[in-house]
Design a protein around this motif. Structure first.
Motif, PDB file in Angstrom:
ATOM      1  N   ASP A 112       0.475  -1.325   0.117  1.00 27.43           N
ATOM      2  CA  ASP A 112      -0.010   0.116  -0.057  1.00 27.43           C
ATOM      3  C   ASP A 112       0.928   0.975   0.031  1.00 27.43           C
ATOM      4  O   ASP A 112       0.592   2.308  -0.428  1.00 27.43           O
ATOM      5  N   ALA A 113       1.891   0.866   0.904  1.00 24.58           N
ATOM      6  CA  ALA A 113       2.579   2.752   1.092  1.00 24.58           C
ATOM      7  C   ALA A 113       3.493   2.772  -0.564  1.00 24.58           C
ATOM      8  O   ALA A 113       4.021   3.936  -0.797  1.00 24.58           O
ATOM      9  N   PHE A 114       3.823   1.491  -1.113  1.00 19.52           N
ATOM     10  CA  PHE A 114       4.293   1.987  -1.840  1.00 19.52           C
ATOM     11  C   PHE A 114       4.149   2.050  -3.888  1.00 19.52           C
ATOM     12  O   PHE A 114       4.190   1.852  -4.669  1.00 19.52           O
ATOM     13  N   ARG A 115       2.191   1.806  -3.371  1.00 20.79           N
ATOM     14  CA  ARG A 115       1.279   2.854  -4.357  1.00 20.79           C
ATOM     15  C   ARG A 115       1.707   3.347  -5.316  1.00 20.79           C
ATOM     16  O   ARG A 115       1.169   2.970  -6.497  1.00 20.79           O
ATOM     17  N   TRP A 116       1.532   4.498  -4.736  1.00 22.35           N
ATOM     18  CA  TRP A 116       2.164   5.705  -5.997  1.00 22.35           C
ATOM     19  C   TRP A 116       3.124   4.821  -6.482  1.00 22.35           C
ATOM     20  O   TRP A 116       3.420   5.490  -8.044  1.00 22.35           O
ATOM     21  N   TYR A 117       4.501   4.870  -5.886  1.00 19.80           N
ATOM     22  CA  TYR A 117       5.740   4.242  -6.925  1.00 19.80           C
ATOM     23  C   TYR A 117       5.706   3.439  -7.831  1.00 19.80           C
ATOM     24  O   TYR A 117       6.211   3.278  -8.629  1.00 19.80           O
ATOM     25  N   LEU A 118       4.930   2.082  -7.349  1.00 18.83           N
ATOM     26  CA  LEU A 118       4.537   1.492  -8.228  1.00 18.83           C
ATOM     27  C   LEU A 118       3.662   1.853  -9.374  1.00 18.83           C
ATOM     28  O   LEU A 118       3.531   1.577 -10.886  1.00 18.83           O
ATOM     29  N   ASP A 119       2.635   2.729  -9.573  1.00 22.33           N
ATOM     30  CA  ASP A 119       2.007   3.432 -10.244  1.00 22.33           C
ATOM     31  C   ASP A 119       2.558   4.066 -11.751  1.00 22.33           C
ATOM     32  O   ASP A 119       2.427   4.174 -12.716  1.00 22.33           O
ATOM     33  N   LEU A 120       3.886   4.192 -10.941  1.00 17.13           N
ATOM     34  CA  LEU A 120       5.203   5.252 -12.316  1.00 17.13           C
ATOM     35  C   LEU A 120       4.820   3.942 -13.681  1.00 17.13           C
ATOM     36  O   LEU A 120       5.369   4.689 -14.436  1.00 17.13           O
ATOM     37  N   ARG A 121       4.642   2.962 -13.095  1.00 17.74           N
ATOM     38  CA  ARG A 121       5.149   1.612 -14.236  1.00 17.74           C
ATOM     39  C   ARG A 121       3.840   1.827 -14.815  1.00 17.74           C
ATOM     40  O   ARG A 121       4.168   1.102 -15.844  1.00 17.74           O
ATOM     41  N   LYS A 122       2.513   2.190 -14.075  1.00 17.97           N
ATOM     42  CA  LYS A 122       1.365   2.152 -15.091  1.00 17.97           C
ATOM     43  C   LYS A 122       1.349   2.853 -15.990  1.00 17.97           C
ATOM     44  O   LYS A 122       0.361   2.871 -16.897  1.00 17.97           O
ATOM     45  N   TYR A 123       2.130   4.470 -16.155  1.00 16.67           N
ATOM     46  CA  TYR A 123       1.998   6.004 -16.694  1.00 16.67           C
ATOM     47  C   TYR A 123       3.052   5.919 -17.164  1.00 16.67           C
ATOM     48  O   TYR A 123       4.046   6.479 -17.254  1.00 16.67           O
TER      49      TYR A 123
END
Ligand code: 4AD
Ligand code: MG
Length: 430
Positions: free
Chosen positions: A379-390
């Motif tokens: 959960d805490a890394f959600r924003w960081y993982l997002d970077l690989r989606k956009y």
């Protein structure tokens, strides 16, 4: 006219006023010698009883070490030494007469000096170290600016770890939230590259490491850099260019400082790109030949780095460490997936790691799997993982430890002298 000591050469035979501190004093019945420091440099004021008024003579002849002082006089070239100037005093005023100064000319132990860091900072060696540190910072900003890196300030309070959970400083945020002091701004820079392409940060980072070595501080300054569309090789090229530029610049501008530190700059002059590269596997082999029993997939410890870097007189990249000893975000080497596309840059003369960097994992599924493998809070890394989606792109970056670079360039044994007020395992004061 108020003049800095460093500007004396432009004012020979002129009457000037210097404001500073008397770091050494000597006087006989008719003449007093005051060694003066004003922050910009050092000079000697010669006070002859016959050339000054009575009050000035009384002040000069009873001046104590570290008194703050104003001296007016005529600038002259030193009769013997090149580039050394003296001040022949016509007037002396004491601003505050110092009490007996605790730091003397005799040898003091490191604990005494660190307890008196607020005073120790004034001695010429400490002055020289801080001036070199400043030049390294300026050179870094200049190189980054000239190579299209934008400064992006990453936060200090963070909700998650960057470099592993064992070394985090936890603080109370609001309500019942916990926050952590940053270990590195890297993850935030990875977000920022999609906005600005190439960026860097430069600020204090915190590691609750129970290490008491000559290379570890609890609070230190890191410069993280991150570049979009850059791979592992490109990442190393950026580092060797930056470090070489810094070394050249400091040699150019800090001659006096190196002299005070008795640093042999011939060794520094050999620092030129490209730097030699060996793999982690090569490094293990060299260490074993030197009698070490290090395992094939072990991380290199501080002692291993020292042994290795006594063999080199220029910086060295060690690439492709085992994935198991490095952070979750590093991209695997497609040629051997047990290893990562990373590099540690080691400084010569036994100094060891000054930079850690890598190409980053840019695939969403692979990165999620890494987060899970290492049991990190998804959960805490959600924003960081997002970077690989956009609009994920290949990218790489690195972080340098300022104090380790200062220690190497200044030739200091321990990092504690490289930062104005060191925070160590057993030291929070002054
Ligand atoms: O190798 P490290 O842990 O790398 C990172 O934090 C990455 N996130 C950086 C990045 O890729 N942007 O730390 C980077 C450097 C080390 O090479 C070392 O020079 C310094 O920071 N360092 C320390 N310096 C002083 N005291 C400590 N406890 C240090 N730990 C690391
Ligand atoms: Mg490292």
């Amino acid at each position: 006219m108020d003049i800095l000591i460093s500007k004396f050469s432009n004012h020979i035979s002129e009457v000037v006023t210097v404001k500073g501190w008397a770091y050494n004093v000597r006087s006989s019945g008719l003449i007093a010698f005051l060694q003066i420091r004003d922050g910009s440099g050092f000079t000697q004021a010669v006070v002859a009883k016959q050339d000054v008024d009575e009050l000035s003579w009384q002040k000069a002849s009873t001046c104590t070490i570290e008194s703050s002082i104003i001296v007016t006089g005529v600038v002259s070239k030193h009769p013997k030494h090149e580039n050394v100037y003296e001040l022949h005093a016509t007037k002396v005023t004491i601003i505050q007469r110092a009490e007996e100064y605790p730091i003397g000319k005799k040898e003091h132990g490191p604990d005494f000096l660190l307890d008196n860091r607020h005073l120790w900072l004034r001695t010429p060696t400490q002055w020289a170290i801080q001036r070199i540190r400043n030049e390294i910072i300026l050179a870094t900003y200049e190189w980054m600016h000239n190579h299209d890196f934008i400064k992006i300030d990453s936060p200090i309070f963070t909700p998650n770890a960057c470099e592993g959970t064992t070394e985090l400083f936890e603080v109370d945020y609001f309500e019942d939230r916990k926050a952590y002091l940053t270990q590195s701004g890297q993850l935030y820079l990875e977000a920022a590259i999609a906005s600005v392409g190439r960026c860097f940060d430069f600020g204090p980072v915190f590691r609750a490491e129970k290490s008491k070595t000559r290379r570890h501080l609890i609070e230190f300054w890191m410069m993280d850099a991150e570049a979009a569309f850059t791979d592992h090789t490109g990442n190393m090229e950026i580092q060797e260019q930056l470090i070489s530029f810094i070394v050249v610049r400091v040699i150019e501008r800090c001659q006096m400082e190196f002299k005070i530190l008795e640093r042999d700059i011939e060794l520094l002059k050999r620092v030129k790109p490209p730097f030699e590269r060996i793999t982690h596997a090569d490094a293990i082999q060299i260490l074993r030949e030197k009698g070490s029993d290090i395992g094939e997939m072990d991380d290199l410890g501080a002692d291993d780095e020292t042994i290795l870097m006594r063999l080199y007189d220029t910086p060295l990249f060690i690439e492709k460490y085992p994935a198991s000893v490095k952070a979750f975000y590093m991209k695997r080497d497609p040629a051997d997936t047990s290893r990562v596309l990373n590099s540690d840059l080691l400084a010569p003369e036994g100094y060891g790691e000054i930079i850690g960097g890598s190409q980053r994992e840019d695939n969403y599924e692979v990165l999620v799997a890494r987060v899970r493998e290492q049991c990190l809070p998804e959960d805490a890394f959600r924003w960081y993982l997002d970077l690989r989606k956009y609009g994920s792109v290949p990218h790489a970056g690195f972080g340098y430890g300022l104090e380790r670079i200062v220690a190497w360039i200044c030739g200091l044994h321990h990092v504690r002298e490289t930062i104005p007020f060191p925070r160590l395992l057993n030291r929070l004061e002054p």
